[in-house]
Design an enzyme around this catalytic site. Structure first.
Site, mmCIF file in Angstrom:
data_model
loop_
_atom_site.group_PDB
_atom_site.id
_atom_site.type_symbol
_atom_site.label_atom_id
_atom_site.label_comp_id
_atom_site.label_asym_id
_atom_site.label_seq_id
_atom_site.Cartn_x
_atom_site.Cartn_y
_atom_site.Cartn_z
ATOM 1 N N LYS A 200 26.461 -20.581 2.727
ATOM 2 C CA LYS A 200 25.023 -20.541 2.432
ATOM 3 C C LYS A 200 24.842 -20.043 1.005
ATOM 4 O O LYS A 200 25.270 -18.944 0.655
ATOM 5 C CB LYS A 200 24.321 -19.612 3.418
ATOM 6 C CG LYS A 200 22.845 -19.436 3.119
ATOM 7 C CD LYS A 200 22.136 -18.679 4.218
ATOM 8 C CE LYS A 200 20.688 -18.433 3.837
ATOM 9 N NZ LYS A 200 19.972 -17.696 4.884
ATOM 10 N N LYS A 253 24.639 -25.028 3.586
ATOM 11 C CA LYS A 253 23.196 -24.937 3.325
ATOM 12 C C LYS A 253 22.944 -24.535 1.899
ATOM 13 O O LYS A 253 23.576 -23.576 1.450
ATOM 14 C CB LYS A 253 22.609 -23.891 4.278
ATOM 15 C CG LYS A 253 21.149 -23.600 4.065
ATOM 16 C CD LYS A 253 20.688 -22.538 4.995
ATOM 17 C CE LYS A 253 19.284 -22.141 4.585
ATOM 18 N NZ LYS A 253 18.912 -20.864 5.072
HETATM 19 C C1 PBG Z 1 17.126 -16.505 6.743
HETATM 20 C C2 PBG Z 1 17.052 -17.956 6.449
HETATM 21 C C3 PBG Z 1 16.553 -18.613 5.310
HETATM 22 C C4 PBG Z 1 16.599 -19.980 5.594
HETATM 23 C C5 PBG Z 1 17.151 -20.115 6.860
HETATM 24 N N1 PBG Z 1 17.435 -18.846 7.359
HETATM 25 C C6 PBG Z 1 15.964 -18.093 4.076
HETATM 26 C C7 PBG Z 1 16.740 -17.312 3.110
HETATM 27 O O1 PBG Z 1 17.953 -17.130 3.206
HETATM 28 O O2 PBG Z 1 16.081 -16.806 2.213
HETATM 29 C C8 PBG Z 1 16.125 -21.076 4.690
HETATM 30 C C9 PBG Z 1 15.790 -22.360 5.360
HETATM 31 C C10 PBG Z 1 14.975 -23.308 4.548
HETATM 32 O O3 PBG Z 1 14.743 -23.122 3.336
HETATM 33 O O4 PBG Z 1 14.531 -24.313 5.127
HETATM 34 N N2 PBG Z 1 18.061 -15.787 6.067
#
Ligand code: PBG
Length: 329
Positions: A200, A253
C-alpha cells in the site's frame, strides 16, 4: 506487392473472431464493492468528491448490498464511520459500532454474501492516523508500530465475531498479519481469512476516500508507514512478509499507477492477488466524464480490464455495480 510474413489483424476482423481470441475477460464476481457504514437510520449521504458513492446507515447498507447482489457481485468490503472518535480509536472494537452491526445485518439478509471488513485505526482516531501516536523529539508525530498491533487485533476480532468472512488490515504496521492471525486463531476464528493490504503506497489518490471516511490526518502524513511510490522491489518484500505471517490474499493499492507492481506480485506468489482501484482513480473518471471529456462507460471498463490483465484476481472498485450491469447486458 510487399507482403508481411506475419499478420496480426486477421483475428480482429469480426466481433466473434475478437471474442474467440480474447485473453482477459471480466466478470461481476471479480469485483469487491467498498461501502461506507455510518450511524443512524435512513441515511444515504452522497460523498461530494465521489458521485454515486454514499455514506450509508445500516438499513440503507443492506439495501445497497441487495442491489449489488442482484448484479452478480458476491463480495463487499465495509469501512466504518463511527459517531465517536478518541485518541486511541476505541470505537474500532465496539460490538455495536457501524461495521459490526453492518456485517451482522448483511449476513442476516444475504448469508451467502462474502463480507470483508477494513481493519485500520484511521477512521476511529481523533487524530486520523492509522495507529497509536507517539511524539518525536522534534515535535512531529509518528505511529507506534508495536503498540498498534493489539488495537488492530481487537478490531479484527470484533469484526470476526460480527460475522465477517475476511478481515483486511490496511494500516501497514509491521507484524499486523501475524498479530491478527494469532488473535483470530486463539478465539476460534481459524477459518476467517486475512486479505492484507500488503503493498500500500503513500498515495495522493486516496484524497476522496478520506472525505468519505473522514480520516484525513490532522497533522503530518502517512509516509512513515505507507510505501514510497518509487519502489517496486520493496512491494515484493512486503508481500513476502505478509505471506510468512499468514495472509491468504495480498493486495496492491492503488491499482492504476501500480500496474507494474500488480504484475510483479502476481508472478512472485501463488495466492490470490487483489488490487484496489482507489477513490482518486474513480473520481477522475467521474469528473472527466461529467465534463464530457471521456466516455465514462468505456473508460471504466478499460481501466478494470487493465487491472485484471496486469494480474489482479479481485478488484476493489467503486465502479463495481455499474461495471457488473455492463457485463450483464
Ligand atoms: C485506511 C484506508 C484508506 C483507503 C483504504 N483504507 C485511506 C488511507 O490509507 O489514507 C483508501 C481507499 C481509497 O482511496 O479508495 N487506511
Amino acid at each position: 506487392m510487399p507482403f508481411p510474413e506475419e499478420r496480426a489483424r486477421r483475428l480482429r476482423r469480426t466481433a466473434n473472431l475478437r471474442a474467440m481470441a480474447r485473453e482477459t475477460e471480466l466478470k461481476p464476481s471479480d469485483f469487491i464493492l467498498p461501502l461506507f457504514v455510518t450511524e443512524g437510520k435512513g441515511i444515504r449521504q452522497e460523498v461530494a468528491s465521489m458521485p454515486g458513492v454514499y455514506q450509508l446507515s445500516v438499513d440503507e447498507l443492506v439495501k445497497q448490498a441487495k442491489r449489488a447482489h442482484e448484479t452478480g457481485i458476491i463480495t463487499l468490503i465495509l469501512f466504518g464511520i463511527p459517531a465517536y472518535k478518541d485518541e486511541e480509536g476505541s470505537s474500532a472494537w465496539d460490538a455495536k459500532g457501524p461495521v459490526a452491526r453492518g456485517v451482522n445485518a448483511i449476513k442476516q439478509k444475504l448469508p451467502e454474501m462474502v463480507v470483508v471488513t477494513d481493519v485500520c485505526m484511521c477512521e476511529y482516531t481523533d487524530h486520523g492516523h492509522c495507529g497509536k501516536l507517539v511524539k518525536r523529539e522534534d515535535g512531529s508525530v509518528d505511529v507506534d508500530n508495536d503498540a498498534t498491533l493489539d488495537l488492530l487485533a481487537k478490531e479484527a476480532l470484533c469484526h470476526a465475531r460480527a460475522g465477517a468472512d475476511i478481515v483486511a488490515p490496511s494500516d501497514m504496521m509491521d507484524g499486523r498479519v501475524a498479530a491478527i492471525r494469532e488473535a483470530l486463531d486463539s478465539e476460534g476464528f481459524g477459518h476467517i481469512a486475512i486479505l492484507s493490504y500488503a503493498a500500500k503506497y503513500a498515495s495522493a489518490f486516496y484524497g476522496p476516500f478520506r472525505d468519505a471516511a473522514l480520516s484525513t490526518p490532522k497533522q503530518g502524513d502517512r509516509k512513515s508507514y505507507q510505501m514510497d511510490p518509487a519502489n517496486s522491489r520493496e512491494a515484493l518484500r512486503e508481500v513476502r512478509l505478509d505471506l510468512d505471517e499468514g495472509a491468504d490474499i495480498v493486495m496492491v493499492k492503488p491499482a492504476l499507477s501500480y500496474l507494474d507492481v500488480i504484475a510483479r506480485v502476481r508472478e512472485s506468489v501463488d495466492v490470490p492477488v487483489a488490487a484496489y482501484n482507489v477513490s482518486g482513480e474513480y473520481a477522475m473518471v467521474k469528473a472527466a466524464s461529467k465534463a464530457g471529456w471521456l466516455d465514462e462507460e468505456r473508460v471504466m471498463m478499460e481501466i478494470l480490464l487493465s487491472i485484471k490483465r496486469a494480474g489482479a484476481d479481485q478488484i476493489l472498485t467503486y465502479h463495481a455495480v455499474d461495471a457488473a450491469k455492463v457485463l450483464n447486458r
